[in-house]
Design a protein around this motif. Structure first.
Motif, PDB file in Angstrom:
ATOM      1  N   THR A   1       0.862  -1.176   0.000  1.00  0.00           N
ATOM      2  CA  THR A   1       0.000   0.000   0.000  1.00  0.00           C
ATOM      3  C   THR A   1       0.900   1.228   0.000  1.00  0.00           C
ATOM      4  OG1 THR A   1      -0.083   0.132   2.406  1.00  0.00           O
ATOM      5  CG2 THR A   1      -1.743  -1.263   1.308  1.00  0.00           C
ATOM      6  N   HIS A   2       0.339   2.376  -0.349  1.00  0.00           N
ATOM      7  CA  HIS A   2       1.139   3.595  -0.396  1.00  0.00           C
ATOM      8  C   HIS A   2       1.708   3.943   0.971  1.00  0.00           C
ATOM      9  CE1 HIS A   2       0.571   4.969  -4.568  1.00  0.00           C
ATOM     10  NE2 HIS A   2      -0.551   4.280  -4.494  1.00  0.00           N
ATOM     11  N   ALA A   3       0.947   3.709   2.023  1.00  0.00           N
ATOM     12  CA  ALA A   3       1.448   3.993   3.373  1.00  0.00           C
ATOM     13  C   ALA A   3       2.602   3.055   3.726  1.00  0.00           C
ATOM     14  CB  ALA A   3       0.309   3.855   4.387  1.00  0.00           C
ATOM     15  N   GLU A   4       2.434   1.771   3.400  1.00  0.00           N
ATOM     16  CA  GLU A   4       3.517   0.811   3.674  1.00  0.00           C
ATOM     17  C   GLU A   4       4.756   1.139   2.852  1.00  0.00           C
ATOM     18  OE1 GLU A   4       0.693  -3.105   4.601  1.00  0.00           O
ATOM     19  OE2 GLU A   4       1.548  -2.760   2.603  1.00  0.00           O
TER      20      GLU A   4
ATOM     21  N   LEU B   1      10.320   3.109   2.477  1.00  0.00           N
ATOM     22  CA  LEU B   1      11.291   3.986   1.826  1.00  0.00           C
ATOM     23  C   LEU B   1      11.970   4.902   2.835  1.00  0.00           C
ATOM     24  CD1 LEU B   1       9.445   4.968  -1.477  1.00  0.00           C
ATOM     25  CD2 LEU B   1      11.385   3.417  -1.203  1.00  0.00           C
ATOM     26  N   ARG B   2      11.201   5.461   3.751  1.00  0.00           N
ATOM     27  CA  ARG B   2      11.811   6.344   4.754  1.00  0.00           C
ATOM     28  C   ARG B   2      12.808   5.589   5.624  1.00  0.00           C
ATOM     29  NH1 ARG B   2      10.031  11.381   5.693  1.00  0.00           N
ATOM     30  NH2 ARG B   2       8.176  12.109   4.536  1.00  0.00           N
ATOM     31  N   LYS B   3      12.458   4.369   5.935  1.00  0.00           N
ATOM     32  CA  LYS B   3      13.342   3.585   6.793  1.00  0.00           C
ATOM     33  C   LYS B   3      14.674   3.271   6.110  1.00  0.00           C
ATOM     34  CE  LYS B   3      13.605  -0.859   9.230  1.00  0.00           C
ATOM     35  NZ  LYS B   3      12.896  -2.119   9.545  1.00  0.00           N
ATOM     36  N   GLU B   4      14.601   2.956   4.817  1.00  0.00           N
ATOM     37  CA  GLU B   4      15.817   2.514   4.140  1.00  0.00           C
ATOM     38  C   GLU B   4      16.552   3.631   3.406  1.00  0.00           C
ATOM     39  OE1 GLU B   4      15.685  -1.045   1.920  1.00  0.00           O
ATOM     40  OE2 GLU B   4      14.036  -1.921   3.070  1.00  0.00           O
TER      41      GLU B   4
ATOM     42  N   GLU C   1      16.473   7.148   4.258  1.00  0.00           N
ATOM     43  CA  GLU C   1      16.956   8.251   5.077  1.00  0.00           C
ATOM     44  C   GLU C   1      18.423   8.085   5.501  1.00  0.00           C
ATOM     45  OE1 GLU C   1      14.170   8.761   8.235  1.00  0.00           O
ATOM     46  OE2 GLU C   1      12.887  10.122   7.074  1.00  0.00           O
ATOM     47  N   PRO C   2      18.887   6.876   5.848  1.00  0.00           N
ATOM     48  CA  PRO C   2      20.322   6.757   6.162  1.00  0.00           C
ATOM     49  C   PRO C   2      21.224   7.058   4.960  1.00  0.00           C
ATOM     50  CG  PRO C   2      19.095   4.891   7.052  1.00  0.00           C
ATOM     51  CD  PRO C   2      18.163   5.634   6.159  1.00  0.00           C
ATOM     52  N   ARG C   3      20.704   6.849   3.762  1.00  0.00           N
ATOM     53  CA  ARG C   3      21.543   7.098   2.587  1.00  0.00           C
ATOM     54  C   ARG C   3      21.699   8.581   2.283  1.00  0.00           C
ATOM     55  NH1 ARG C   3      19.293   2.993  -2.067  1.00  0.00           N
ATOM     56  NH2 ARG C   3      18.810   1.187  -0.742  1.00  0.00           N
ATOM     57  N   LEU C   4      20.806   9.405   2.776  1.00  0.00           N
ATOM     58  CA  LEU C   4      20.841  10.826   2.449  1.00  0.00           C
ATOM     59  C   LEU C   4      22.088  11.508   2.960  1.00  0.00           C
ATOM     60  CD1 LEU C   4      17.097  11.769   3.117  1.00  0.00           C
ATOM     61  CD2 LEU C   4      18.172  11.035   0.984  1.00  0.00           C
ATOM     62  N   THR C   5      22.693  10.955   3.983  1.00  0.00           N
ATOM     63  CA  THR C   5      23.897  11.566   4.557  1.00  0.00           C
ATOM     64  C   THR C   5      25.170  10.822   4.163  1.00  0.00           C
ATOM     65  OG1 THR C   5      23.582  10.260   6.582  1.00  0.00           O
ATOM     66  CG2 THR C   5      22.616  12.475   6.512  1.00  0.00           C
ATOM     67  N   ARG C   6      24.998   9.621   3.616  1.00  0.00           N
ATOM     68  CA  ARG C   6      26.191   8.860   3.219  1.00  0.00           C
ATOM     69  C   ARG C   6      26.725   9.379   1.887  1.00  0.00           C
ATOM     70  NH1 ARG C   6      23.452   3.829   4.746  1.00  0.00           N
ATOM     71  NH2 ARG C   6      23.209   3.392   2.505  1.00  0.00           N
TER      72      ARG C   6
END
Length: 746
Positions: free
Chosen positions: A227-230, A235-238, A240-245
């Motif tokens: 579902t869109h919520a899932e 996506l946020r979980k996986e 967000e850590p990449r945004l700073t790497r």
């Protein structure tokens, strides 16, 4: 035969007991009997009724078969013919049997009383066969119900027997029949499959309504079917850590990193999921989603200027590099005597990021891909391969510089050190990726020349030495020079050795141009031409003495030409020449070797009187009164460059030159065998340009006042006479033109 069969069939079909035909005791015979005529008439009537419908049915069947044959055309036509024959035969057979039975019965005649035959061992009532009624299609007439009587029962049994005909054989299967049957089955299967497919498609479409389409990945993360919520939570979980790497960037053979926060890269969360789209309605797309995945990327928020600058700096600082061709390098070993350590230079392709805008777009689209970002580079290939470099390094270079090579000369050994060997190596890639090792012989020669110079000898022609005004022959010497090309020919094989690294020197021996024997046979016995000039002073006298030492003793064989410049060599300070004025009278610019034109003019006049042929000369720019007009030659131009003087020996004997400088004068004698008597005739002078006026020296030299002289031209003629006969041999004329000398005012 037919009667027997008919009787047996009738007996077999008669289910009545014996009492049905035999009169019981007490009954009279007239009531039980039937005349033969009545029975025959009954049979014929039945036969006639049966014949009509049977023949009608046969014709109907025949027409039906012929109609089918027409539909199937030629392929089925033969089958229809074969099928019609047995049907007609079957239709005609009952009629013939009925007619035959009626005839036989009529002929036999009826007895007064028909007794029921007794059948021994006949079937019982239980075993009697069931009478088969005629099918309706045969069109048999329905008889009205009548009271049971002996004659009627017999007639019914006979009718049943006659109507019981064998069933026609089934129609043979044809190509058309098989095709229709197969087409029907195929269409049925297709219909069932389509129906099942529609059911499954509808179930799948309803079950996935409102979800992210199946097979969709975002930045490598599988969110299909959620579902869109899932999907957003995953996506946020996986992500967000990449945004700073740091983002891994691959460009050609370079892998580097790009920091998103410093490059203007960020994530636009609201639009990221919108890129996944809605459920597709295409059945093909939905089926393929079970087996494939579709990357939709992310919606990136960027600062265009910042990301462009970051990619440009990354390309210039890390990704771009020139091509490096394969080779071998060397490092000196500290404290060693010319030792070096080799190392391979692995080839590397050159690459350049040429499409900056495309690279920025690629980084923007793929910066969150876990595999990193791959940028296309413009590649400059190299020819050598790493394997080719390693082979040359291990097999040739390493053993070549491991130890010095002993170069064995004539009476002397000189070591060729590893550093000299390494400096002579040149590396070139060849076809197939190999690395070719070449040797620069010039560098090896420079390294060995000084050490082996003492093993060489300069050849020397036979010389005429003048002792007490008498010429004597000084013996010639053969030359011994190193043949460097032949010496270095086996060098590569020697360099591959670990021991016994000795390189022998190869020499060439050369015979001098004038041997001692040849000089003695040239007929150099007397002076055939002599001339003396004076007025030398200062450094010009030194230069003329140096030149005279080089010229004196030269031997010129018949047919050869003497060259003053070739004999003297370069007139430099190293050769003993000093700075002096260009002109022998002390005028002109000061140059090294200045003033030697006096020896040249003296030599020209001695050759003039000896009858030698003028091979080429130049008179002075202006006339000097120490020489006969039209009979002078210069050896130095006004700018200090050398001028050439040549004398050719066209006599059958040789000649030698003797030159001396003493007391400010120069004397040149030509020795040989006299063949001519020479006379000189000088013509009248033709006036030329008047002298110009010059203020100052015109240069850096001190100013010396001088009275100018005008220019003029004059022709000199030389006449040669034969010494023996006195006859004129030839005469030659030469016109000299002199420029004016300026009047100098200081």
């Amino acid at each position: 035969m037919a009667n027997d069969e008919l009787t047996e069939r009738a007996d077999a079909r008669d289910p009545a007991p014996d009492s049905a035909l035999s009169p019981s005791p007490g009954e009279s015979a007239p009531e039980e009997s039937t005349t033969a005529g009545e029975f025959a008439a009954s049979v014929e009537s039945v036969a006639g009724e049966l014949a009509v419908p049977v023949e009608s049915d046969a014709e109907a069947l025949t027409a039906l078969v012929e109609s089918d044959a027409g539909e199937f055309a030629a392929p089925v036509e033969s089958d229809a013919g074969e099928f019609a024959a047995p049907v007609e035969s079957v239709a005609e057979e009952p009629t013939a049997q009925v007619e035959l039975a009626a005839g036989e019965l009529a002929t036999a005649g009826a007895p007064a009383a028909v007794e029921k035959p007794t059948v021994v061992g006949g079937p019982t009532a239980a075993e009697a066969p069931t009478v088969v009624e005629a099918p309706a299609v045969l069109g048999a007439a329905e008889a009205p119900a009548e009271p049971a009587a002996t004659g009627d029962l017999f007639a019914d049994d006979l009718l049943g027997e006659l109507l019981e005909t064998p069933a026609p054989p089934p129609a043979p299967e044809t190509t058309g029949t098989r095709m229709r049957r197969g087409l029907a089955r195929t269409m049925m299967a297709i219909g069932l499959a389509l129906g099942m497919f529609v059911i499954l498609y509808t179930i799948d479409l309803l079950a996935s309504a409102g979800d992210v389409p199946r097979g969709v990945t975002v930045a490598g993360i599988d969110v299909g079917g959620l579902t869109h919520a899932e999907a957003e939570a995953k996506l946020r979980k996986e992500l967000e850590p990449r945004l700073t790497r740091p983002v891994v960037v691959h460009g050609g053979d370079v892998q580097t990193e790009l920091v998103p926060s410093r490059s203007g890269l960020g994530l636009d969360w609201p639009n990221t999921l919108g890129l996944a789209g809605h459920q597709p309605l295409s059945p093909i797309t939905r089926i393929m989603s079970f087996f494939t995945s579709r990357e939709v990327g992310v919606a990136t928020r960027t600062d265009p200027d910042q990301i462009s600058q970051a990619v440009r700096e990354l390309a210039e600082g890390r990704l771009n590099h020139p091509a490096t061709e394969g080779a071998v390098g060397f490092m000196p070993i500290p404290g060693s005597d010319g030792g070096v350590t080799p190392y391979p230079v692995i080839p590397r392709q050159g690459q350049q990021l040429t499409d900056l805008a495309g690279a920025v777009k690629t980084v923007t689209d793929r910066w969150l891909d876990p595999r990193g970002v791959k940028l296309p580079m413009a590649i400059t290939p190299v020819r050598a391969t790493a394997a080719g470099v390693q082979a040359a390094y291990q097999q040739i270079v390493v053993p070549a510089v491991a130890k010095p090579v002993v170069v064995h000369g004539q009476g002397k050994d000189v070591p060729l050190k590893p550093v000299a060997i390494a400096s002579s190596f040149q590396f070139a890639p060849v076809e197939g990726g190999a690395l070719e090792v070449r040797v620069d012989q010039g560098k090896l020669r420079a390294a060995l020349k000084d050490g082996l110079a003492s093993t060489e000898t300069d050849g020397k022609d036979a010389q005429i030495v003048f002792t007490g005004d008498q010429p004597t022959v000084e013996p010639s010497e053969d030359a011994r020079k190193i043949d460097w090309e032949k010496t270095f020919l086996p060098l590569i094989d020697v360099l591959k050795k670990t021991d016994g690294r000795v390189l022998p020197v190869v020499y060439n021996a050369s015979t001098p141009g004038v041997t001692t024997e040849a000089a003695g046979a040239l007929g150099i016995t007397e002076v055939i031409g002599e001339f003396t000039t004076g007025g030398l002073a200062g450094p010009a006298e030194t230069n003329n003495r140096t030149l005279a030492a080089r010229v004196s003793g030269a031997i010129v064989k018949p047919g050869e030409t003497f060259s003053l410049g070739g004999r003297s060599g370069p007139r430099t300070a190293d050769s003993g020449y000093v700075p002096a004025p260009v002109d022998e009278d002390g005028t002109g610019a000061t140059v090294v070797g200045g003033g030697v034109s006096q020896l040249a003019s003296t030599l020209y006049n001695a050759g003039y009187l000896a009858g030698l042929t003028d091979g080429g000369h130049l008179e002075h720019d202006h006339y000097l009164d120490r020489y006969p007009a039209g009979r002078d030659a210069k050896a130095v131009n006004a700018d200090g460059s050398p001028a050439e003087l040549k004398l050719t020996n066209d006599a059958p004997t040789g000649f030698a030159i003797q030159a001396t400088v003493s007391g400010g004068s120069v004397t040149v004698r030509i020795w040989g065998t006299r063949h001519y008597r020479v006379e000189g005739q000088t013509g009248a002078q033709t006036p030329g340009d008047p002298p110009p006026v010059q203020f100052g020296s015109g240069g850096a030299d001190p100013c010396l006042p001088a009275i100018g002289t005008p220019g003029f031209s004059v022709t000199d003629t030389r006449v040669l006479y034969d010494v023996a006969s006195g006859a004129e041999i030839r005469r030659n004329s030469h016109t000299a033109t002199y420029g004016p000398r300026p009047t100098v005012l200081c």
